[in-house]
Design a protein around this motif. Structure first.
Motif, mmCIF file in Angstrom:
data_model
loop_
_atom_site.group_PDB
_atom_site.id
_atom_site.type_symbol
_atom_site.label_atom_id
_atom_site.label_comp_id
_atom_site.label_asym_id
_atom_site.label_seq_id
_atom_site.Cartn_x
_atom_site.Cartn_y
_atom_site.Cartn_z
ATOM 1 N N ASP A 1 -64.359 -7.421 -12.338
ATOM 2 C CA ASP A 1 -63.968 -7.757 -10.964
ATOM 3 C C ASP A 1 -63.187 -6.635 -10.290
ATOM 4 O O ASP A 1 -63.105 -6.576 -9.069
ATOM 5 N N ASP A 2 -62.603 -5.760 -11.073
ATOM 6 C CA ASP A 2 -61.777 -4.681 -10.537
ATOM 7 C C ASP A 2 -62.572 -3.429 -10.174
ATOM 8 O O ASP A 2 -62.007 -2.471 -9.643
ATOM 9 N N ILE A 3 -63.857 -3.415 -10.462
ATOM 10 C CA ILE A 3 -64.673 -2.240 -10.164
ATOM 11 C C ILE A 3 -64.762 -2.042 -8.648
ATOM 12 O O ILE A 3 -65.079 -2.958 -7.904
ATOM 13 N N GLU A 4 -64.464 -0.816 -8.222
ATOM 14 C CA GLU A 4 -64.499 -0.468 -6.798
ATOM 15 C C GLU A 4 -65.666 0.436 -6.447
ATOM 16 O O GLU A 4 -66.091 0.476 -5.306
ATOM 17 N N GLN A 5 -66.157 1.186 -7.417
ATOM 18 C CA GLN A 5 -67.231 2.143 -7.159
ATOM 19 C C GLN A 5 -68.080 2.270 -8.410
ATOM 20 O O GLN A 5 -67.564 2.227 -9.522
ATOM 21 N N ILE A 6 -69.374 2.442 -8.202
ATOM 22 C CA ILE A 6 -70.290 2.663 -9.312
ATOM 23 C C ILE A 6 -71.050 3.960 -9.082
ATOM 24 O O ILE A 6 -71.587 4.188 -7.997
ATOM 25 N N ASP A 7 -71.051 4.787 -10.113
ATOM 26 C CA ASP A 7 -71.845 6.006 -10.104
ATOM 27 C C ASP A 7 -72.918 5.872 -11.168
ATOM 28 O O ASP A 7 -72.689 5.270 -12.226
ATOM 29 N N THR B 1 -62.418 1.780 -11.551
ATOM 30 C CA THR B 1 -61.420 0.801 -11.136
ATOM 31 C C THR B 1 -60.247 1.534 -10.487
ATOM 32 O O THR B 1 -60.187 2.767 -10.537
ATOM 33 N N PRO B 2 -59.289 0.793 -9.911
ATOM 34 C CA PRO B 2 -58.111 1.449 -9.330
ATOM 35 C C PRO B 2 -57.270 2.208 -10.368
ATOM 36 O O PRO B 2 -56.536 3.119 -10.025
ATOM 37 N N ASP B 3 -57.396 1.849 -11.621
ATOM 38 C CA ASP B 3 -56.663 2.503 -12.699
ATOM 39 C C ASP B 3 -57.493 3.684 -13.209
ATOM 40 O O ASP B 3 -58.572 3.499 -13.763
ATOM 41 N N ASP B 4 -56.991 4.892 -13.026
ATOM 42 C CA ASP B 4 -57.733 6.091 -13.445
ATOM 43 C C ASP B 4 -58.021 6.122 -14.939
ATOM 44 O O ASP B 4 -58.895 6.854 -15.388
ATOM 45 N N GLY C 1 -76.700 -1.034 -10.427
ATOM 46 C CA GLY C 1 -75.420 -1.099 -11.134
ATOM 47 C C GLY C 1 -74.554 -2.232 -10.622
ATOM 48 O O GLY C 1 -73.974 -2.984 -11.403
ATOM 49 N N TRP C 2 -74.480 -2.388 -9.293
ATOM 50 C CA TRP C 2 -73.696 -3.488 -8.720
ATOM 51 C C TRP C 2 -74.296 -4.843 -9.100
ATOM 52 O O TRP C 2 -73.569 -5.783 -9.407
ATOM 53 N N ARG C 3 -75.607 -4.947 -9.098
ATOM 54 C CA ARG C 3 -76.248 -6.210 -9.493
ATOM 55 C C ARG C 3 -75.927 -6.562 -10.939
ATOM 56 O O ARG C 3 -75.729 -7.725 -11.275
ATOM 57 N N MET C 4 -75.870 -5.555 -11.793
ATOM 58 C CA MET C 4 -75.535 -5.793 -13.194
ATOM 59 C C MET C 4 -74.093 -6.290 -13.325
ATOM 60 O O MET C 4 -73.804 -7.170 -14.137
ATOM 61 N N VAL C 5 -73.183 -5.737 -12.522
ATOM 62 C CA VAL C 5 -71.791 -6.183 -12.542
ATOM 63 C C VAL C 5 -71.712 -7.636 -12.084
ATOM 64 O O VAL C 5 -71.027 -8.460 -12.699
ATOM 65 N N ILE C 6 -72.408 -7.960 -11.000
ATOM 66 C CA ILE C 6 -72.388 -9.332 -10.487
ATOM 67 C C ILE C 6 -72.968 -10.289 -11.520
ATOM 68 O O ILE C 6 -72.424 -11.375 -11.757
ATOM 69 N N GLN C 7 -74.048 -9.890 -12.166
ATOM 70 C CA GLN C 7 -74.668 -10.729 -13.197
ATOM 71 C C GLN C 7 -73.695 -10.944 -14.356
ATOM 72 O O GLN C 7 -73.577 -12.049 -14.860
#
Length: 70
Positions: free
Chosen positions: A5-11, A27-30, A60-66
């Motif tokens: 849930d904390d993921i902000e960006q996916i590369d 995530t916000p935590d480096d 990648g975002w779809r995988m996170v949501i799943q």
């Protein structure tokens, strides 16, 4: 502890063998980055991968949501 849930960006990056895509969920935590990969059924060229980069990020975002739904 961070979660998906904390993921902000996916590369997304293509592995050297051209047969796997690695995803990095920042995530916000480096010090906390989620890493996962998918194996492709065939080799993909770097230029083809780069041309589809927005679609790979979306996957990648779809995988996170799943993952979140399970």
């Amino acid at each position: 502890m961070m979660t998906f849930d904390d993921i902000e960006q996916i590369d997304a990056t293509l592995a050297e063998d051209g047969r796997s895509v690695c995803f990095y969920g920042h995530t916000p935590d480096d010090d906390q980055t989620f890493v996962w990969s998918v194996r492709l059924p065939m080799r993909i060229a770097e230029d083809v991968f780069e041309g589809l980069l927005p679609a790979w990020r979306e996957l990648g975002w779809r995988m996170v949501i799943q993952q979140h739904e399970h």
